[in-house]
Structure formats: C-alpha cells, structure tokens
Design an enzyme around this catalytic site. Sequence first.
Site, PDB file in Angstrom:
ATOM      1  CE1 TYR A 129       1.057  -0.412   4.410  1.00  0.00           C
ATOM      2  CE2 TYR A 129       0.100   1.783   4.395  1.00  0.00           C
ATOM      3  CZ  TYR A 129       0.875   0.818   5.008  1.00  0.00           C
ATOM      4  OH  TYR A 129       1.465   1.076   6.225  1.00  0.00           O
TER       5      TYR A 129
ATOM      6  CD  GLU B 261      10.066   1.953  10.716  1.00  0.00           C
ATOM      7  OE1 GLU B 261       9.871   2.916   9.965  1.00  0.00           O
ATOM      8  OE2 GLU B 261       9.928   0.771  10.347  1.00  0.00           O
TER       9      GLU B 261
HETATM   10  N1  PLP Z   1       7.587   3.953   9.239  1.00  0.00           N
HETATM   11  C1  PLP Z   1       6.487   3.188   9.244  1.00  0.00           C
HETATM   12  C2  PLP Z   1       6.534   1.847   9.894  1.00  0.00           C
HETATM   13  C3  PLP Z   1       5.298   3.642   8.649  1.00  0.00           C
HETATM   14  O1  PLP Z   1       4.192   2.867   8.656  1.00  0.00           O
HETATM   15  C4  PLP Z   1       5.280   4.933   8.077  1.00  0.00           C
HETATM   16  C5  PLP Z   1       4.069   5.464   7.459  1.00  0.00           C
HETATM   17  O2  PLP Z   1       3.035   4.855   7.453  1.00  0.00           O
HETATM   18  C6  PLP Z   1       6.457   5.694   8.092  1.00  0.00           C
HETATM   19  C7  PLP Z   1       7.597   5.167   8.671  1.00  0.00           C
HETATM   20  C8  PLP Z   1       6.499   7.057   7.457  1.00  0.00           C
HETATM   21  O3  PLP Z   1       6.498   6.918   6.062  1.00  0.00           O
HETATM   22  P1  PLP Z   1       5.990   8.103   5.129  1.00  0.00           P
HETATM   23  O4  PLP Z   1       6.842   9.279   5.469  1.00  0.00           O
HETATM   24  O5  PLP Z   1       6.250   7.626   3.750  1.00  0.00           O
HETATM   25  O6  PLP Z   1       4.573   8.317   5.446  1.00  0.00           O
END
Ligand code: PLP
Length: 292
Positions: free
Chosen positions: A33, A181
């Site tokens: 997704y 993260e």
């Molecule tokens: N890390 C994880 C596990 C995520 O699910 C998300 C976003 O859903 C992010 C980081 C941040 O990603 P993005 O900046 O592309 O939204």
Amino acid sequence: MASIVYSNGRYLPRHQAQTSVFDRAHLFADGIYEVIWVANRALVDWQDHHTRLLSSLAAVSLSIPWSPAVLRTLIFEVIRKNNLNNGFVYLQINRKHSYTRDHRITTTEKGGRPALMISAHHAPPPQCQPLKVITLPDERWRHCDIKSTALIKAVLSKQQAQQQGAHEAWFFDKDTQAITEGASCNAWMVTHNGTLCTHPADNRILHGVARQTLLKLCQRHKLPVQEQAFTLDALRNAREVFLTSTTLFVSPVSHIDDVAVGNGKVGETTQRLFDAYLHHCYPSSSSPDSHA
Ligand code: PLP
C-alpha cells in the site's frame, strides 16, 4: 473517509466496494500500500511514493499492469469524485486471489491482474502539536522497508500506546538498544550540539517519503544530519525529538515513556522544520488554517 472508492475498474460508494473472502490480502496480508498527502488537490511527492510502491511490489514479486500515468489518473479521479481538497489518498494493491488457500503463489496468481483499491480521506494539514511516545522492543520482521499490509505489530503497538495515553510507539532493537522507527512514522532526535539523527534507510525501517523530503530540506537549510542509529539512552537525553510521516508531517515529541523531552515544549529546530515541510506541501501559502 470520503464516499467514493475506486475498486478494480469501478468507482463505487464505499459501502458497495467489496473484495473476495479469498483475497490473498485477506488470507495472508499479501498486499502492498501507499499513503499520499493531497494538498489543495495536488499530490505531494508523488514520484517518491510511486518509486517506493514499485520497489515494495518488486520485493514481493508482484507485477502490475498500470503505468505511472494511469495510476496517477485513477488517483486524481478519486480526488475529483470525492471533492478532496486536503487529506490523503490510500492505495492498495493485492495479489490476485485464488479459490484455494495455498501459501504458494500459483502461476495464475503470478500472471493474473492484481486487485487495486484507492480511497480518499479528508483531513486538514496537521498542526505542530507535541505528541507522546512510548518505547517497545522491535519484534517485527527484517523487511520493514517493504510497505506491506502485514501491520499487526503496528496495530498492537499503537493500541498499547493509546492505552498508555500516548500517540505513538517507537521501537528499539533489543540487543543494541538502537531506536529503529515508530509504528507508523520515522524517528528523529536533535543532539545538544544541534545535529539531527535518524536511523539509516536500511531493511530495519520503512524508507519514509516524509523522511526523505526532510533530509533534502535539512540540506537546504544547512542543518547537520547523521543517518545513524541512536540509542534509547541518547533519545532520553536529546535536546529535541520529533517524528515524520506523510500524515503528521514533522510532529514534535514532548514525552518519551512519560518523561518530558527537554522542557516539554516544541523545540526551535522542530518548529523550523515543521514550517519548511508545510511550505514544501503548500508552497503558495503559509497558514495551515486556510487549508482546513
Ligand atoms: N515507518 C512506518 C513503519 C510507517 O508505517 C510509516 C508510514 O506509514 C512511516 C515510517 C512514514 O512513512 P511516510 O513518510 O512515507 O509516510
């Protein structure tokens, strides 16, 4: 959520959009997704989202028949039909379903047309508001760089965070104590000498598009950044802590496991980066209120 959903070639009222009970995303979380911010009807960082989408699909051997231009057209049609000015679009691609429950990917599933769903979600741009974070051991698999729908650990961790009065759960490696993260965001801290730190973009984290954009903004603003893992201890002693994601932009973190970060207020660097990120999304205006 807005009312019209694109589902396998049709635009349908959301309660009419359905998938098979044999959908492999349903049985095995066999789906990929993306979440893309929409600012004044424009897609923010579409190219980076598309590149990551292709990389996630390739990592799970899922090929798609839609060109970037076709995907973009479908997304804009969902935006138009839902009158979505600000918020985000959610796009999911599932491997074609079969009527047997077999873990192995059969030839027809390999060759068949995957399922594509696109939905629209109205939301004003986020405010630069402090959030609380809890920390948990990272018990996820080692391919967090794939944006897969297998999100049960994120679901349980966010639930635990909510029960503890926090917004997010951040993960740390049990052996090294390194922060990887958040459950749905990337983690950042600012040291006392003003250096920004965030985990390197390897297989332990999702390569956040907001993270990538912020790295570019830091370069433009001449802010020193280390893409290097930092420990739980370092996090607790940080001058400022914040997170990045498509839907939260750059959001300050005020508490880690109920302990205040610095004076608990939004730090100068975080505020500056929030403003820069907001401007990146809304280049012609600076007031978030005007977009709500
Ligand atoms: N890390 C994880 C596990 C995520 O699910 C998300 C976003 O859903 C992010 C980081 C941040 O990603 P993005 O900046 O592309 O939204």
